[in-house]
Design a protein around this motif. Sequence first.
Motif, PDB file in Angstrom:
ATOM      1  N   HIS A  57      82.773  65.186  67.273  1.00  0.00           N
ATOM      2  CA  HIS A  57      83.163  65.580  68.636  1.00  0.00           C
ATOM      3  C   HIS A  57      82.715  64.487  69.590  1.00  0.00           C
ATOM      4  O   HIS A  57      81.605  64.528  70.109  1.00  0.00           O
ATOM      5  N   PHE A  58      83.569  63.540  69.832  1.00  0.00           N
ATOM      6  CA  PHE A  58      83.212  62.436  70.737  1.00  0.00           C
ATOM      7  C   PHE A  58      83.696  62.795  72.147  1.00  0.00           C
ATOM      8  O   PHE A  58      84.753  62.366  72.617  1.00  0.00           O
ATOM      9  N   ASP A  59      82.913  63.699  72.814  1.00  0.00           N
ATOM     10  CA  ASP A  59      83.260  64.118  74.158  1.00  0.00           C
ATOM     11  C   ASP A  59      81.997  64.153  75.004  1.00  0.00           C
ATOM     12  O   ASP A  59      80.885  63.948  74.509  1.00  0.00           O
ATOM     13  N   GLN A  60      82.147  64.488  76.298  1.00  0.00           N
ATOM     14  CA  GLN A  60      81.023  64.421  77.234  1.00  0.00           C
ATOM     15  C   GLN A  60      79.941  65.433  76.893  1.00  0.00           C
ATOM     16  O   GLN A  60      78.745  65.133  77.011  1.00  0.00           O
ATOM     17  N   ASP A  61      80.333  66.604  76.446  1.00  0.00           N
ATOM     18  CA  ASP A  61      79.331  67.628  76.127  1.00  0.00           C
ATOM     19  C   ASP A  61      78.461  67.202  74.942  1.00  0.00           C
ATOM     20  O   ASP A  61      77.235  67.351  74.966  1.00  0.00           O
ATOM     21  N   THR A  62      79.098  66.669  73.910  1.00  0.00           N
ATOM     22  CA  THR A  62      78.336  66.258  72.712  1.00  0.00           C
ATOM     23  C   THR A  62      77.447  65.071  73.056  1.00  0.00           C
ATOM     24  O   THR A  62      76.290  64.985  72.627  1.00  0.00           O
ATOM     25  N   ALA A  64      76.198  64.358  75.970  1.00  0.00           N
ATOM     26  CA  ALA A  64      75.096  64.870  76.790  1.00  0.00           C
ATOM     27  C   ALA A  64      74.057  65.577  75.924  1.00  0.00           C
ATOM     28  O   ALA A  64      72.841  65.468  76.164  1.00  0.00           O
ATOM     29  N   HIS A  65      74.554  66.295  74.891  1.00  0.00           N
ATOM     30  CA  HIS A  65      73.618  66.982  73.977  1.00  0.00           C
ATOM     31  C   HIS A  65      72.756  65.986  73.231  1.00  0.00           C
ATOM     32  O   HIS A  65      71.538  66.193  73.102  1.00  0.00           O
ATOM     33  N   VAL A  66      73.347  64.876  72.743  1.00  0.00           N
ATOM     34  CA  VAL A  66      72.595  63.838  72.009  1.00  0.00           C
ATOM     35  C   VAL A  66      71.573  63.188  72.932  1.00  0.00           C
ATOM     36  O   VAL A  66      70.406  62.982  72.588  1.00  0.00           O
ATOM     37  N   VAL A  67      72.005  62.891  74.158  1.00  0.00           N
ATOM     38  CA  VAL A  67      71.092  62.248  75.119  1.00  0.00           C
ATOM     39  C   VAL A  67      69.942  63.187  75.458  1.00  0.00           C
ATOM     40  O   VAL A  67      68.790  62.761  75.590  1.00  0.00           O
ATOM     41  N   LEU A  68      70.238  64.495  75.557  1.00  0.00           N
ATOM     42  CA  LEU A  68      69.206  65.473  75.858  1.00  0.00           C
ATOM     43  C   LEU A  68      68.146  65.527  74.749  1.00  0.00           C
ATOM     44  O   LEU A  68      66.948  65.619  75.018  1.00  0.00           O
ATOM     45  N   MET A  69      68.599  65.465  73.504  1.00  0.00           N
ATOM     46  CA  MET A  69      67.646  65.492  72.379  1.00  0.00           C
ATOM     47  C   MET A  69      66.714  64.284  72.429  1.00  0.00           C
ATOM     48  O   MET A  69      65.509  64.387  72.198  1.00  0.00           O
ATOM     49  N   GLU A  70      67.248  63.140  72.763  1.00  0.00           N
ATOM     50  CA  GLU A  70      66.436  61.922  72.766  1.00  0.00           C
ATOM     51  C   GLU A  70      65.543  61.830  73.993  1.00  0.00           C
ATOM     52  O   GLU A  70      64.549  61.121  73.973  1.00  0.00           O
ATOM     53  N   SER A  71      65.892  62.553  75.048  1.00  0.00           N
ATOM     54  CA  SER A  71      65.060  62.471  76.255  1.00  0.00           C
ATOM     55  C   SER A  71      63.681  63.067  76.021  1.00  0.00           C
ATOM     56  O   SER A  71      62.735  62.770  76.739  1.00  0.00           O
ATOM     57  N   GLU A  72      63.544  63.937  75.020  1.00  0.00           N
ATOM     58  CA  GLU A  72      62.257  64.538  74.686  1.00  0.00           C
ATOM     59  C   GLU A  72      61.547  63.793  73.546  1.00  0.00           C
ATOM     60  O   GLU A  72      60.435  64.157  73.193  1.00  0.00           O
ATOM     61  N   ALA A  73      62.194  62.788  73.003  1.00  0.00           N
ATOM     62  CA  ALA A  73      61.612  62.039  71.870  1.00  0.00           C
ATOM     63  C   ALA A  73      60.993  60.740  72.354  1.00  0.00           C
ATOM     64  O   ALA A  73      61.099  60.357  73.527  1.00  0.00           O
ATOM     65  N   GLU A  74      60.291  60.040  71.420  1.00  0.00           N
ATOM     66  CA  GLU A  74      59.673  58.754  71.760  1.00  0.00           C
ATOM     67  C   GLU A  74      60.692  57.618  71.724  1.00  0.00           C
ATOM     68  O   GLU A  74      60.383  56.496  72.126  1.00  0.00           O
ATOM     69  N   THR A  75      61.858  57.918  71.236  1.00  0.00           N
ATOM     70  CA  THR A  75      62.922  56.921  71.174  1.00  0.00           C
ATOM     71  C   THR A  75      63.933  57.184  72.276  1.00  0.00           C
ATOM     72  O   THR A  75      63.956  58.261  72.890  1.00  0.00           O
ATOM     73  N   ASP A  76      64.789  56.209  72.526  1.00  0.00           N
ATOM     74  CA  ASP A  76      65.841  56.341  73.539  1.00  0.00           C
ATOM     75  C   ASP A  76      67.171  55.996  72.919  1.00  0.00           C
ATOM     76  O   ASP A  76      67.252  55.231  71.941  1.00  0.00           O
ATOM     77  N   VAL A  77      68.229  56.582  73.528  1.00  0.00           N
ATOM     78  CA  VAL A  77      69.574  56.331  73.038  1.00  0.00           C
ATOM     79  C   VAL A  77      70.467  55.916  74.194  1.00  0.00           C
ATOM     80  O   VAL A  77      70.316  56.397  75.318  1.00  0.00           O
ATOM     81  N   VAL A  78      71.378  54.975  73.906  1.00  0.00           N
ATOM     82  CA  VAL A  78      72.417  54.570  74.856  1.00  0.00           C
ATOM     83  C   VAL A  78      73.736  54.657  74.107  1.00  0.00           C
ATOM     84  O   VAL A  78      73.875  54.070  73.028  1.00  0.00           O
ATOM     85  N   ILE A  79      74.685  55.391  74.697  1.00  0.00           N
ATOM     86  CA  ILE A  79      75.995  55.562  74.049  1.00  0.00           C
ATOM     87  C   ILE A  79      77.039  54.859  74.908  1.00  0.00           C
ATOM     88  O   ILE A  79      77.104  55.082  76.134  1.00  0.00           O
ATOM     89  N   THR A  80      77.826  54.011  74.270  1.00  0.00           N
ATOM     90  CA  THR A  80      78.891  53.293  74.985  1.00  0.00           C
ATOM     91  C   THR A  80      80.215  53.546  74.313  1.00  0.00           C
ATOM     92  O   THR A  80      80.274  54.055  73.194  1.00  0.00           O
ATOM     93  N   ASN A  81      81.300  53.183  75.047  1.00  0.00           N
ATOM     94  CA  ASN A  81      82.603  53.245  74.394  1.00  0.00           C
ATOM     95  C   ASN A  81      82.829  51.967  73.619  1.00  0.00           C
ATOM     96  O   ASN A  81      81.955  51.095  73.546  1.00  0.00           O
ATOM     97  N   GLN A  82      84.035  51.796  73.070  1.00  0.00           N
ATOM     98  CA  GLN A  82      84.315  50.621  72.243  1.00  0.00           C
ATOM     99  C   GLN A  82      84.285  49.328  73.048  1.00  0.00           C
ATOM    100  O   GLN A  82      84.122  48.247  72.481  1.00  0.00           O
ATOM    101  N   ASP A  83      84.411  49.424  74.381  1.00  0.00           N
ATOM    102  CA  ASP A  83      84.407  48.219  75.223  1.00  0.00           C
ATOM    103  C   ASP A  83      83.010  47.881  75.732  1.00  0.00           C
ATOM    104  O   ASP A  83      82.834  46.923  76.504  1.00  0.00           O
TER     105      ASP A  83
END
Length: 457
Positions: A57-62, A64-83
Amino acid sequence: MKKLSVKLGILFFFIIFGLVTFMFFFLHNGITQSRVEEELTSLQSRGNSHRDILEKHFDQDTIAHVVLMESEAETDVVITNQDGQILNSSAPAEAFVKYLKGPLPSIPSEGRVIEGHWEDEPYISTVSPVEKDGQLVGLVYMFQDTASIHSMMKRLNEHFAISGWISVIFTIVIIIFLSKGITKPLLKMKAATREISKGNYSVSLPDTYDDEMGELAESIETLARDLQYLTKQRNEFLASISHELRTPLTYIKGYADILRKQDLPKEETEKYLTIIVDEANRLTQLVKELFELAKLDQNQFAIVKEKVDLHPFFEKIKQRLLPIFQESKIEFTVSCPPNLYVMADPLRLEQILFNLLDNAKKYSPNNGAVVLKALKHKNEVHIVVQDHGKGIPEKDLPLIFNRFYRVDKARTRSLGGSGLGLAIVKELVHAHGADITVSSTENAGTCFEIIFKGEVR
């Protein structure tokens, strides 16, 4: 730094310290690399897990859910499009921009590490591709602050430092005991050799080492015994020389004084002159024998070997000595098979046999018998001189080849001799590469046997 224990201690310390340092360095690097690889692998696996969710599910809700999980972890995530446009991130994206710039090379489906230099960079980073229907639709960047890695490495370095200091202390303690343990027997040996140099040969070293140390200790004790024996032999040798020289000199001086001071009848004068001449001859023979022994000791005695046919050689000896034996009423027989050869110096072999036969004559009674014979036994030639005289006591047999040794302790002048004859015989026999043995029974006779090894054709 003259003590051997100190030198050994320093040497052992540098060797062990060098080995331990190398091992610690190798182990530290191995652990460091292993731990960083584990962190990168864990970061990559976390990014791949998010990628698997986003591929469904490559949409805004999913996102946002992935980013939310990482916001509480010691690691960080950045999601970009193909460009490369940032769609969302768990932390302000400004800190990660430099890792997102520039075209990325082909990314495999399992992802890849884009920054692994934790020593110099504030973050380590991985990237995982998000694909749908075989087409790249986005990228998942994972970041971990290297401060935690630096903190972990600092703790690791502290542990290694403590271990290093403990190792150094234990190494020093072990080296102290080890160096003392090695040098302790050497110090005892040093003390023993010092006593030997002072003339005290009754040294004893503990027989507790079944190794080279033990062999060295045994060698020192053997050396002490040999030196004690040689010192005793030297003293006896000097005493014997003094006696042997003093006796004829006393005779010569005494009778010369009598002849000089008194007007004696011609008969007595002749008698005293004869004694003086005999003693002078005895003295000359003694000096000659001493010179021969000195040459033998210094390996300056030339032995010129040649092939000697013993049958005619024995006949020649018989012709020369038979009248002397007949004068003493002693039967002298010679036995030798024809064509029996030895490699020997004829003059020295003659000297050996003359010495042995002269002894046999002296100690044989009237109407006695002396035999000179040669025989072949396997690849050896045996030359035997046998008499049936007074014999030699068993306790004296091992000593008769010693210089100035006499079985007759009274040193009766009727038997003559200086006590050097058999010593010269032994040296000459060994110079030929042969062996000499003796067997004797009191009041039954004595047998000397010279053994030449190796058949001569």
